[in-house]
Enzyme design. Structure first.
Site, PDB file in Angstrom:
ATOM      1  N   THR A  16     -35.543  21.670 -37.824  1.00  0.00           N
ATOM      2  CA  THR A  16     -34.953  23.008 -37.924  1.00  0.00           C
ATOM      3  C   THR A  16     -33.897  23.073 -39.014  1.00  0.00           C
ATOM      4  OG1 THR A  16     -35.404  23.471 -35.616  1.00  0.00           O
ATOM      5  CG2 THR A  16     -33.632  24.725 -36.597  1.00  0.00           C
ATOM      6  N   TYR A  30     -39.421  30.354 -36.645  1.00  0.00           N
ATOM      7  CA  TYR A  30     -39.284  29.798 -37.991  1.00  0.00           C
ATOM      8  C   TYR A  30     -40.224  28.617 -38.147  1.00  0.00           C
ATOM      9  CZ  TYR A  30     -36.690  26.303 -35.403  1.00  0.00           C
ATOM     10  OH  TYR A  30     -36.352  25.338 -34.506  1.00  0.00           O
ATOM     11  N   SER A  63     -40.216  17.731 -35.707  1.00  0.00           N
ATOM     12  CA  SER A  63     -40.108  16.367 -35.187  1.00  0.00           C
ATOM     13  C   SER A  63     -40.902  16.125 -33.909  1.00  0.00           C
ATOM     14  CB  SER A  63     -38.644  15.973 -34.993  1.00  0.00           C
ATOM     15  OG  SER A  63     -38.108  16.545 -33.834  1.00  0.00           O
ATOM     16  N   THR A  96     -34.438  18.070 -34.047  1.00  0.00           N
ATOM     17  CA  THR A  96     -33.666  17.629 -32.885  1.00  0.00           C
ATOM     18  C   THR A  96     -34.553  17.176 -31.716  1.00  0.00           C
ATOM     19  OG1 THR A  96     -33.537  19.899 -32.064  1.00  0.00           O
ATOM     20  CG2 THR A  96     -31.712  19.124 -33.437  1.00  0.00           C
ATOM     21  N   ASP A  97     -35.829  17.600 -31.718  1.00  0.00           N
ATOM     22  CA  ASP A  97     -36.672  17.325 -30.545  1.00  0.00           C
ATOM     23  C   ASP A  97     -36.878  15.832 -30.278  1.00  0.00           C
ATOM     24  OD1 ASP A  97     -36.864  20.001 -30.089  1.00  0.00           O
ATOM     25  OD2 ASP A  97     -38.911  20.233 -30.821  1.00  0.00           O
ATOM     26  N   LYS A 169     -31.251  14.853 -26.179  1.00  0.00           N
ATOM     27  CA  LYS A 169     -31.224  16.311 -26.287  1.00  0.00           C
ATOM     28  C   LYS A 169     -31.289  16.848 -24.861  1.00  0.00           C
ATOM     29  CE  LYS A 169     -33.297  20.267 -28.615  1.00  0.00           C
ATOM     30  NZ  LYS A 169     -34.334  20.767 -29.535  1.00  0.00           N
ATOM     31  N   GLU A 289     -37.654  -1.398  -3.934  1.00  0.00           N
ATOM     32  CA  GLU A 289     -38.707  -1.832  -3.006  1.00  0.00           C
ATOM     33  C   GLU A 289     -39.210  -3.225  -3.381  1.00  0.00           C
ATOM     34  OE1 GLU A 289     -39.707   0.189  -0.554  1.00  0.00           O
ATOM     35  OE2 GLU A 289     -38.347   1.763  -1.243  1.00  0.00           O
TER      36      GLU A 289
END
Ligand code: ASP
Length: 332
Positions: A16, A30, A63, A96-97, A169, A289
């Site tokens: 972005t 965008y 990304s 940023t993803d 994020k 467990e």
């Protein structure tokens, strides 16, 4: 007088921060990665007050489409650049993803103490009050600062300096989308000055045992998301598809519903490395467990599932020994 400014190379990958929308009012519709590194640098000529900067375009992607092949290329380029005496630090502009994943991959594969700072933006470059220019300026300030030396790979967003291991994020839209659960940011950029408060104590960069030179492909490792009624179908599918490892994003302390546990036990008995992780978003996964230990499931410590996947991929390049891989989860 000699020029004492550090030399920082800005590697652009898209996102972005390089996003272009039809109008200044649009913050979602965008195209990510549309603008080149020159346009990003032109928006903040002030970076030259802090460093001699050179830009290089690695790729121009959203990304979400980041790949292991691109990580390998990026890490190789960062290592090449940082080995040069006349390069003092790196800034990577990134969507940023998956920024946290790229940051952690580099944290484990960059062989240098010199600063590496990733940054991006939540608003496209064309938006009113775009956050990219200030984030880029801050990232250059951080990368050019002697304070950042040896701190591992950093994520600089919204005036905060996060460590690659903890950062995630945590919001879909906010400009303050990044958080480091557990300890908070390593520091802040205060009126243009980087100030560190914490250190990341886990092994990274120069101390890391992972070496990707000559590696062209990462092992196939899947993340499976735990949920009520999980019938284990996707665990079976991952094994059939040839997965070498499975990270299970379980409930709470890495708990696994019975049917999925059976499928994962079968996977483990066939040599697929199974790591228990958590979908909670914070906290460590520790022994619980006895059946998990009997099935040789490993514990993902406090890594998010997506970062546990990266560590497991790098571990599998070296070994399939479960004791060794568990040690790595305790150290990185
Ligand atoms: N989808 C974009 C990306 O990760 C989001 C962003 O950069 O904020 O490339």
């Amino acid at each position: 007088m000699a020029n004492k400014k550090p030399t920082i190379v800005i590697l652009a990958t898209g996102g972005t921060i390089a996003g272009s929308a039809a109008s200044a009012l649009e913050t979602t519709g965008y195209r990510a990665g549309a603008l080149g590194i020159d346009v990003l640098m032109e928006a903040v000529p002030q970076v030259r007050e802090y460093a001699n900067v050179a830009g290089e375009q690695i790729c121009g992607i959203d990304s979400k489409d980041m790949t292991g092949a691109l990580w390998l290329r990026l890490a190789e380029r960062v290592n090449e650049l940082l080995a040069k005496d006349d390069v003092d630090g790196i800034v990577i502009t990134h969507g940023t993803d998956t920024m946290e994943e790229t940051a952690y991959f580099l944290q484990l594969t960059v062989k240098s103490d010199k600063p590496v700072a990733l940054t991006g933006a939540m608003r496209p470059a064309t938006a009113v009050s775009a956050d990219g220019p200030m984030n880029l300026l801050d990232a250059v300030r951080v990368s050019a600062s002697g304070e950042s030396f040896g701190k591992g790979v950093l994520v600089v967003m919204n005036g905060e300096i996060h460590g690659a291991r903890e950062v995630r994020k945590a919001d879909t839209l906010s400009v303050g989308a990044f958080q480091s659960p557990g300890g908070g940011p390593l520091g802040y950029v205060q009126d243009g000055v980087p100030a560190f408060l914490h250190l990341s104590l886990r092994c990274h960069t120069k101390e890391s045992e992972f070496d990707i030179s000559g590696i062209t492909e990462l092992p196939y490792v899947k993340v499976l998301y735990g949920h009520a009624d999980d019938d284990g179908l996707f665990a079976d599918a991952a094994v059939s598809a040839g997965a070498k490892g499975i990270v299970y994003a379980g409930m709470g302390n890495g708990s696994i519903p019975a049917a999925a546990e059976m499928a994962l036990e079968k996977a483990s008995s066939r040599g697929v490395v199974v790591v228990r992780s958590t979908r909670t978003g914070s906290g460590a996964v520790i022994a619980s467990e006895p059946s998990y230990e009997n099935a040789h499931f490993l514990r993902g410590d406090s890594l998010s599932p997506q970062k546990a996947r990266i560590l497991l991929q790098l571990a599998l390049l070296k070994t399939t020994d479960l004791t060794e891989i568990q040690r790595m989860f305790g150290e990185y």
